[in-house]
Design a protein around this motif. Sequence first.
Motif, PDB file in Angstrom:
ATOM      1  N   PRO A 134      -0.099   4.459  12.307  1.00  0.00           N
ATOM      2  CA  PRO A 134       0.701   5.807  11.426  1.00  0.00           C
ATOM      3  C   PRO A 134       0.800   6.707  12.440  1.00  0.00           C
ATOM      4  O   PRO A 134       0.095   6.820  13.438  1.00  0.00           O
ATOM      5  CB  PRO A 134      -0.166   6.324  10.304  1.00  0.00           C
ATOM      6  N   ASP A 135       2.020   7.317  12.532  1.00  0.00           N
ATOM      7  CA  ASP A 135       2.360   8.588  12.679  1.00  0.00           C
ATOM      8  C   ASP A 135       3.184   7.889  14.498  1.00  0.00           C
ATOM      9  O   ASP A 135       3.456   9.383  14.732  1.00  0.00           O
ATOM     10  CB  ASP A 135       1.590   9.613  12.917  1.00  0.00           C
ATOM     11  N   ALA A 136       3.133   6.756  14.973  1.00  0.00           N
ATOM     12  CA  ALA A 136       3.010   6.497  15.808  1.00  0.00           C
ATOM     13  C   ALA A 136       4.829   6.771  15.882  1.00  0.00           C
ATOM     14  O   ALA A 136       5.158   6.387  17.306  1.00  0.00           O
ATOM     15  CB  ALA A 136       2.906   4.892  16.673  1.00  0.00           C
ATOM     16  N   GLU A 137       5.889   6.266  14.805  1.00  0.00           N
ATOM     17  CA  GLU A 137       7.037   6.896  15.255  1.00  0.00           C
ATOM     18  C   GLU A 137       6.842   7.684  14.225  1.00  0.00           C
ATOM     19  O   GLU A 137       6.245   7.817  12.611  1.00  0.00           O
ATOM     20  CB  GLU A 137       7.713   5.732  14.669  1.00  0.00           C
ATOM     21  N   PRO A 138       8.220   9.041  14.509  1.00  0.00           N
ATOM     22  CA  PRO A 138       8.161   9.831  13.573  1.00  0.00           C
ATOM     23  C   PRO A 138       8.182   9.673  12.323  1.00  0.00           C
ATOM     24  O   PRO A 138       9.119   8.984  11.533  1.00  0.00           O
ATOM     25  CB  PRO A 138       9.300  11.134  14.019  1.00  0.00           C
ATOM     26  N   GLY A 139       7.374  10.777  11.466  1.00  0.00           N
ATOM     27  CA  GLY A 139       8.289   9.775   9.419  1.00  0.00           C
ATOM     28  C   GLY A 139       6.688   8.789   9.232  1.00  0.00           C
ATOM     29  O   GLY A 139       7.296   8.245   8.051  1.00  0.00           O
ATOM     30  N   SER A 140       6.433   7.769  10.682  1.00  0.00           N
ATOM     31  CA  SER A 140       5.837   6.082   9.383  1.00  0.00           C
ATOM     32  C   SER A 140       4.547   6.970   9.588  1.00  0.00           C
ATOM     33  O   SER A 140       3.967   7.277   9.897  1.00  0.00           O
ATOM     34  CB  SER A 140       5.986   5.597  10.752  1.00  0.00           C
ATOM     35  N   ALA A 141       4.149   6.148   8.083  1.00  0.00           N
ATOM     36  CA  ALA A 141       2.833   5.823   7.464  1.00  0.00           C
ATOM     37  C   ALA A 141       1.544   4.627   8.325  1.00  0.00           C
ATOM     38  O   ALA A 141       0.991   4.466   8.021  1.00  0.00           O
ATOM     39  CB  ALA A 141       2.795   5.631   6.093  1.00  0.00           C
ATOM     40  N   ALA A 194       0.776  -0.999   0.134  1.00  0.00           N
ATOM     41  CA  ALA A 194       0.117   0.068  -0.413  1.00  0.00           C
ATOM     42  C   ALA A 194       1.125   1.477  -0.199  1.00  0.00           C
ATOM     43  O   ALA A 194       0.812   2.239   1.075  1.00  0.00           O
ATOM     44  CB  ALA A 194      -0.940   0.417   0.930  1.00  0.00           C
ATOM     45  N   ALA A 195       1.728   1.613  -0.812  1.00  0.00           N
ATOM     46  CA  ALA A 195       3.206   2.266  -1.072  1.00  0.00           C
ATOM     47  C   ALA A 195       2.513   3.899  -1.029  1.00  0.00           C
ATOM     48  O   ALA A 195       2.561   4.937  -0.458  1.00  0.00           O
ATOM     49  CB  ALA A 195       4.090   1.825  -1.562  1.00  0.00           C
ATOM     50  N   GLU A 196       1.045   3.439  -1.746  1.00  0.00           N
ATOM     51  CA  GLU A 196       0.457   4.874  -1.856  1.00  0.00           C
ATOM     52  C   GLU A 196      -0.388   5.754  -0.891  1.00  0.00           C
ATOM     53  O   GLU A 196      -0.708   6.884  -1.442  1.00  0.00           O
ATOM     54  CB  GLU A 196       0.329   5.170  -3.381  1.00  0.00           C
ATOM     55  N   ALA A 197      -0.843   4.561  -0.572  1.00  0.00           N
ATOM     56  CA  ALA A 197      -1.936   4.702   0.140  1.00  0.00           C
ATOM     57  C   ALA A 197      -2.234   5.660   1.709  1.00  0.00           C
ATOM     58  O   ALA A 197       0.098   5.299   1.850  1.00  0.00           O
ATOM     59  CB  ALA A 197      -2.963   3.982   0.687  1.00  0.00           C
ATOM     60  N   THR A 198      -3.128   6.096   2.150  1.00  0.00           N
ATOM     61  CA  THR A 198      -2.035   7.018   3.860  1.00  0.00           C
ATOM     62  C   THR A 198      -3.158   6.548   4.648  1.00  0.00           C
ATOM     63  O   THR A 198      -4.806   6.247   4.362  1.00  0.00           O
ATOM     64  CB  THR A 198      -2.541   8.416   3.009  1.00  0.00           C
ATOM     65  N   GLY A 199      -3.103   6.856   5.641  1.00  0.00           N
ATOM     66  CA  GLY A 199      -4.216   6.686   6.683  1.00  0.00           C
ATOM     67  C   GLY A 199      -4.784   5.425   7.086  1.00  0.00           C
ATOM     68  O   GLY A 199      -4.175   4.508   7.081  1.00  0.00           O
ATOM     69  N   ASP A 200      -6.709   5.617   7.513  1.00  0.00           N
ATOM     70  CA  ASP A 200      -7.228   4.456   7.257  1.00  0.00           C
ATOM     71  C   ASP A 200      -7.419   4.032   6.089  1.00  0.00           C
ATOM     72  O   ASP A 200      -6.659   2.482   6.581  1.00  0.00           O
ATOM     73  CB  ASP A 200      -8.640   4.843   7.709  1.00  0.00           C
ATOM     74  N   GLU A 201      -6.912   4.254   4.940  1.00  0.00           N
ATOM     75  CA  GLU A 201      -6.810   3.781   3.578  1.00  0.00           C
ATOM     76  C   GLU A 201      -5.560   2.576   3.826  1.00  0.00           C
ATOM     77  O   GLU A 201      -5.802   1.512   2.825  1.00  0.00           O
ATOM     78  CB  GLU A 201      -7.321   4.438   2.659  1.00  0.00           C
ATOM     79  N   MET A 213      -3.971   1.820   5.906  1.00  0.00           N
ATOM     80  CA  MET A 213      -3.990   0.073   7.116  1.00  0.00           C
ATOM     81  C   MET A 213      -4.609  -1.053   7.251  1.00  0.00           C
ATOM     82  O   MET A 213      -5.045  -2.033   6.782  1.00  0.00           O
ATOM     83  CB  MET A 213      -4.073   1.058   9.219  1.00  0.00           C
ATOM     84  N   ALA A 214      -6.546  -0.430   6.065  1.00  0.00           N
ATOM     85  CA  ALA A 214      -7.221  -1.014   5.830  1.00  0.00           C
ATOM     86  C   ALA A 214      -6.575  -2.536   4.834  1.00  0.00           C
ATOM     87  O   ALA A 214      -6.743  -3.302   4.497  1.00  0.00           O
ATOM     88  CB  ALA A 214      -8.921  -0.635   5.780  1.00  0.00           C
TER      89      ALA A 214
END
Length: 146
Positions: free
Chosen positions: A123-130, A91-98, A100-101
């Motif tokens: 996402p964002d649990a670590e700096p810069g992590s998607a 899911a390299a291009e997706a972000t957030g809930d999309e 992770m789903a």
Amino acid sequence: MALTVQVTFDCADPGALAEFWCEVLGYRLESPPAGFDSWDAALDAWGVPPEHRNDRSAAVDPEGDGPRLFFQKVPEGKTAKNRVHLDVRAAAEATGDERMAALEAKADALVALGAERVRRHEPDAEPGSAGFLVLRDPEGNEFCLD
């Protein structure tokens, strides 16, 4: 001359692990050498006894872009965490809930093939992590769904 990369897995069951990774990556098992219509024919010609026919296997990218994966039988089992692992870009291009789903859906499919879930990194649990998921293949090798 450009060099190529092969990723080698030490394992107990090369044939099964090669098939697992073919499913994960959309690869295919490597074709038998020229002049042979099957691996059994090649192994017969080379005098490889039945008990050694699963000593190695290989998977290749059908498009020829990705590295060859080589699986070799070793007598010892895996005992520690990998120092190198594969990141499967599901899911390299997706972000957030999309994102992770999509990763969760891919993880569910891989678990059905024998993978094991290890942990989820939000996402964002670590700096810069998607966000990403850590899994293990059927022989315990860690990999990430990214």
